[in-house]
Design a protein around this motif. Structure first.
Motif, short mmCIF file in Angstrom:
data_model
loop_
_atom_site.label_atom_id
_atom_site.label_comp_id
_atom_site.label_asym_id
_atom_site.label_seq_id
_atom_site.Cartn_x
_atom_site.Cartn_y
_atom_site.Cartn_z
N UNK A 260 -0.14 -14.66 9.85
CA UNK A 260 1.57 -13.56 9.99
C UNK A 260 2.47 -13.71 9.35
N UNK A 261 2.25 -15.27 8.49
CA UNK A 261 3.84 -15.51 8.11
C UNK A 261 3.56 -15.01 6.48
N UNK A 262 2.09 -14.80 6.01
CA UNK A 262 1.95 -14.63 4.91
C UNK A 262 2.90 -12.90 4.54
N UNK A 263 1.93 -12.42 5.61
CA UNK A 263 2.52 -11.17 5.94
C UNK A 263 3.81 -10.53 5.41
N UNK A 264 4.35 -11.27 6.91
CA UNK A 264 6.32 -11.72 6.98
C UNK A 264 6.87 -12.13 5.37
N UNK A 265 6.09 -12.91 4.56
CA UNK A 265 6.70 -13.56 3.55
C UNK A 265 6.13 -12.29 1.97
N UNK A 266 5.36 -11.21 2.14
CA UNK A 266 4.98 -10.67 1.74
C UNK A 266 6.39 -9.47 1.99
N UNK A 267 6.46 -9.07 2.54
CA UNK A 267 7.20 -7.76 3.26
C UNK A 267 8.28 -8.16 3.24
N UNK A 268 8.65 -9.13 2.38
CA UNK A 268 10.22 -9.42 2.27
C UNK A 268 10.36 -8.95 0.49
N UNK A 269 8.76 -9.14 -0.36
CA UNK A 269 9.13 -9.25 -1.00
C UNK A 269 9.79 -7.55 -1.59
N UNK A 270 10.21 -7.41 -2.99
CA UNK A 270 10.64 -5.63 -3.45
C UNK A 270 9.19 -5.34 -3.27
N UNK A 271 8.68 -4.14 -2.99
CA UNK A 271 7.79 -3.24 -3.33
C UNK A 271 7.38 -2.81 -2.11
N UNK A 272 6.81 -1.78 -2.54
CA UNK A 272 5.92 -1.29 -0.94
C UNK A 272 5.48 -2.19 0.07
N UNK A 273 5.75 -2.05 1.12
CA UNK A 273 5.58 -3.05 2.02
C UNK A 273 4.43 -1.85 3.25
N UNK A 274 4.02 -0.54 2.35
CA UNK A 274 3.39 0.04 3.66
C UNK A 274 1.89 -0.89 4.30
N UNK A 275 2.04 -1.28 2.95
CA UNK A 275 0.10 -1.79 3.34
C UNK A 275 0.61 -2.69 3.56
N UNK A 276 1.54 -3.62 3.31
CA UNK A 276 1.10 -5.02 4.28
C UNK A 276 1.63 -4.84 6.18
N UNK A 277 2.61 -3.64 6.28
CA UNK A 277 2.87 -3.02 7.49
C UNK A 277 1.05 -2.87 7.98
N UNK A 278 0.91 -1.98 7.46
CA UNK A 278 -0.06 -1.36 8.42
C UNK A 278 -1.59 -2.77 8.18
N UNK A 279 -2.22 -3.30 7.17
CA UNK A 279 -2.94 -4.51 7.84
C UNK A 279 -2.18 -5.29 8.84
N UNK A 280 -0.77 -5.33 9.21
CA UNK A 280 -0.80 -6.43 10.36
C UNK A 280 -0.83 -5.40 11.73
N UNK A 281 -0.76 -4.10 11.94
CA UNK A 281 -1.39 -3.75 12.86
C UNK A 281 -2.67 -3.14 12.82
N UNK A 282 -3.35 -3.53 12.32
CA UNK A 282 -4.57 -3.53 12.12
C UNK A 282 -4.93 -4.11 12.53
#
Length: 516
Positions: free
Chosen positions: A276-298
């Motif tokens: 979860x922390x890795x996904x949060x850190x990646x979501x804050x980096x520049x670029x699309x976050x849709x895959x990160x968000x979808x992965x967290x929900x999944x």
């Protein structure tokens, strides 16, 4: 009359640490030297050292301690992802206009970071770099500002999840079992990490309340020590507050909720926190976050569905419904796996991954090396009769069980000036804890009381780790003397917190009784 070897051994340990040698080498070297000396003088049976291999193997195969590197990874990732900065900025603008408000915001951020990272060094350094200069520029007493930062950072040791509570739960569970064996019981109860986490949650929040009450009282009676923020800027709206607070709160709920709810073991929950922390850190980096968000929900749906609808496709009677559910769960695994892979790649590109892995390995190696060498030290100390000497001293204390507990708590408090919490937990507690439990003290309450005492060791000079962390991060105008004087009132507040826990044991025992 010469001193016994066990007393000389402990004195040599303290002296070597004061000189400045690395703790792990000191523990192993002192144990080796006094084992040879005890063997030569006939005071130590060399066959006892045959247990060293078993102790090392037991450490490597301990399921409870596996959670430590995962929680450390989670904390380091959150430190590098600038979540602490956003929290401090948002809370500072929210509470800054009130007297003492900036200090209150630092305490609240420290509590949130404690429950989501559990790493004292990361929290103290982050707030020392960000909040301390702001408080000093705004007219805060440098001593008070330093004390606030140091103390708020130590909340990571009493508010779960924390490495202190994980180590303490393992040590106290073993002590509880030893006490039951000595009572002649055949059905042995144990303490789990989840129970200790539940027991420490309310006392940790009580300490937060004690700090805040002190800050508000200090600001009321001495306005110049903690003035309102002069240039607080526009107060953040609900949306800005939620954006800063929700990510760590979601992580806290995912980790602690799964442990306290009995859904996952501490190691499994730590793995959830790390991902979860890795996904949060990646979501804050520049670029699309849709895959990160979808992965967290999944991954969240996967955890819920796997618990509600367990699938056993290997069974011969598995029907179409089971295969459909299995296909859905497989799809969620693929989406989550792709998101984690993308998060790792994005963290590597941002230069976060390498320092995270390096810091995790360094902290984990330090903790396990200390546990292993402290185990060697305690084995030799027992072989020289040190445990029997300590037990005889505790039993001779006036006041019965309460007097014995006062003596042990005072001993741990004094040792905290010189030793780290790991050494105290692995060397001292296995000797004194079984006897205290035999005297009738509740092991759950006793664990939390000792945890608050060990938390204080991060603040007590000369070797309080929070003091060292802040000294490295504080501005040059903040002197070491100001840092040391600044933590003194908060050390007194720690004692107040221990007194409240002593007088009201239900603070520690109610939640575990409800959940377990």
């Amino acid at each position: 009359m010469s001193l016994p070897l066990d007393i000389l051994m402990f004195a040599a340990l303290i002296a070597a640490i004061l000189i400045g040698y690395p703790v792990s080498f000191v523990l192993a070297g002192t144990a080796t030297a006094f084992a040879a000396l005890g063997w030569a003088t006939g005071q130590l049976d060399p066959n006892l050292l045959g247990a060293l291999g078993q102790r090392a193997f037991g450490l490597l195969t301990n399921d409870v301690l596996i959670a430590i590197p995962l929680f450390v990874f989670m904390g380091v990732v959150l430190e590098k992802s600038r979540i602490a900065e956003d929290l401090l900025e948002t809370m500072g603008r929210l509470f800054g206009p009130m007297r003492g408000g900036l200090g209150v915001s630092v305490v609240l951020v420290g509590a949130l970071l404690a429950a989501s990272t559990g790493i004292v060094g990361a929290t103290v350094v982050a707030m020392g770099l960000i909040a301390l200069p702001t408080m000093v520029r705004n007219g805060y007493d440098p001593k008070l500002a330093s004390g606030i930062v140091c103390t708020s950072g130590t909340l990571g040791q009493i508010i779960p999840p924390s490495t202190l509570l994980i180590i303490l739960s393992d040590v106290m569970s073993n002590a509880y079992q030893q006490a039951q064996y000595r009572e002649g019981k055949f059905t042995i109860e144990t303490l789990s990490v989840g129970q200790v986490f539940a027991a420490a949650l309310l006392p940790g929040l009580t300490l937060v309340a004690v700090y805040i009450v002190y800050l508000l009282a200090r600001a009321a009676f001495s306005p110049g020590a903690a003035p309102p923020l002069a240039a607080a800027g526009e107060r953040p709206g609900p949306r800005a507050v939620l954006r800063a607070v929700v990510p760590p709160v979601v992580l806290i709920v995912a980790v602690l909720g799964s442990i306290l709810g009995g859904v996952a073991t501490p190691s499994e929950a730590a793995a959830v926190g790390a991902v979860g922390a890795l996904l949060l850190a990646a979501a804050r980096q520049p670029g699309g976050s849709r895959l990160i968000l979808a992965g967290a929900v999944a991954l969240g749906l996967l955890a819920v569905l796997a618990g509600l609808v367990p699938v056993r496709l290997q069974r011969s009677d598995a029907g179409l419904a089971e295969w459909l559910v299995g296909a859905v769960l497989t799809g969620l695994v693929l989406i989550g796996g792709l998101a984690v892979a993308a998060a790792v790649r994005r963290a590597a590109r941002a230069g976060i991954l390498t320092p995270v892995v390096t810091s995790t390995m360094t902290v984990t190696a330090m903790i396990f090396a200390t546990i292993l060498t402290a185990s060697i030290f305690s084995l030799v100390f027992r072989g020289l009769g040190g445990d029997l000497r300590v037990e005889s001293v505790i039993e001779a204390m006036p006041g019965g069980p309460q007097g014995a507990l006062v003596f042990v708590m005072a001993l741990i408090f004094v040792l905290g000036f010189f030793l780290d919490f790991v050494e105290i937990s692995v060397i001292v507690l296995p000797v004194v804890a079984p006897l205290l439990i035999l005297m009738g003290h509740d092991p759950m309450w006793l664990s939390v009381l000792i945890a608050v005492n060990l938390q204080t060791s991060f603040l007590t000079p000369p070797f309080g780790f929070s003091l060292f962390y802040l000294r490295g991060a504080a501005p040059k105008e903040i002197t070491t003397g100001q840092i040391y004087r600044g933590v003194m009132p908060f050390i007194a507040l720690q004692i107040v917190g221990m007194a409240l826990l002593w007088l009201f044991p239900a603070v520690a025992t109610t939640l575990p009784a409800m959940l377990f």
